[in-house]
Enzyme design. Sequence first.
Site, PDB file in Angstrom:
ATOM      1  N   LYS A   1       1.034  -1.375   0.268  1.00 30.47           N
ATOM      2  CA  LYS A   1      -0.250   0.110  -0.230  1.00 30.47           C
ATOM      3  C   LYS A   1       0.930   1.183   0.118  1.00 30.47           C
ATOM      4  O   LYS A   1       0.745   1.954  -0.917  1.00 30.47           O
ATOM      5  CB  LYS A   1      -0.988  -0.242   1.017  1.00 30.47           C
ATOM      6  CG  LYS A   1      -1.819   1.144   1.088  1.00 30.47           C
ATOM      7  CD  LYS A   1      -2.291   0.849   2.014  1.00 30.47           C
ATOM      8  CE  LYS A   1      -2.269   1.663   3.616  1.00 30.47           C
ATOM      9  NZ  LYS A   1      -2.910   1.658   4.536  1.00 30.47           N
ATOM     10  N   ASP A   8      -6.397   0.803   0.632  1.00 32.28           N
ATOM     11  CA  ASP A   8      -6.453   1.332   1.885  1.00 32.28           C
ATOM     12  C   ASP A   8      -7.950   0.620   2.654  1.00 32.28           C
ATOM     13  O   ASP A   8      -8.555   0.275   1.285  1.00 32.28           O
ATOM     14  CB  ASP A   8      -6.064   2.755   2.540  1.00 32.28           C
ATOM     15  CG  ASP A   8      -7.308   4.043   1.148  1.00 32.28           C
ATOM     16  OD1 ASP A   8      -8.866   3.200   0.881  1.00 32.28           O
ATOM     17  OD2 ASP A   8      -7.033   4.695   1.911  1.00 32.28           O
TER      18      ASP A   8
END
Length: 258
Positions: free
Chosen positions: A142, A160
Site C-alpha cells: 500500500k 486502503d
Amino acid sequence: MPTTTAAGAEQPAATPTGESRLALVRRARRIDRELARTYPDARAELDFTTPLELLVATVLSAQTTDVRVNATTPALFARYPDAAAYAGADPEELEPILKPLGFFRAKARALIGLGQALVERYDGEVPARLEDLVTLPGVGRKTANVVLGNAFGVPGITVDTHFGRLARRFGWTTSEDPVKVEHEVGELIPKRDWTMLSHHLVWHGRRVCHSRRPACGACPVARWCPSFGIGETDPDAAEKLVKPGPTPSPSTPQPPAA
C-alpha cells in the site's frame, strides 16, 4: 480464468455480481469516469515535495489522519531533510515532534530504521521500484504504491480500507485480502488509470460512501452500484451525511437495473 464444463467447453469465469465479464469491466470504468468528474481535484491528501517526504508521511499516516500528519510534517521535514538525517536521529529529539500522531515512539523507531535502510541500500535515495520499496522496514504494498504513483508517476493501486470497502460494494471483488483486491480491480481498469482510480475511491469513501452509513441518496454513481440502498437513499437526508470536501453534484440516483 475460464472454467471447463463436463462437455469440455470453456465458460467465462463467474464475476462477483453474476454479470458478464464485459459488463463488469464496462460498469467499473463508467463508475471511475463518473467519480473523476465528481472529484476533478482528487490527489494524495498528504503534503509532500519529494519522494522521501511522501514515503515518510505515508508511514506516519498509519492509525492517524492525513490532517494530523500534514500538521506535523512541516517541522519534521525541516529538521530531517534527507535519509541520513533520519538514520542519525536522536529519538529524544524526534519523538516530541511525532507525539501528536500517537504511537510516537514506535513511529520514531520506524523512521530511524527507514533512514538507515535507505542510506545502507540505496545511497539515501528512495527507490522507484515496488520490489525495492517493499523491502524497506515499515513499507508494504500500500505504502509502496502511494509513493510510486504520486512521487514517481508509476501506476499503482492503493488498497486502503476505503478502497477495499468500495471495491466490494461496487461488486468488483469479494476479497478482503488487499493483494487480491489490487489484482482483481487492476484487471478491470486500464493500468494508466490505477493511481487516479485509487484517489477517486478514497475520496468518495471518505466523503460519501461511509463505512457505517453511506449516503446513497447523494451518490453520483448510485445507478451503477449493486449496493445501492444499504445506506440513506433519501436525497435530502443523504446530503446531510456527506463529509466536508469536494461534494458530488449527482443527478437523481436510481437503483441499478435488474
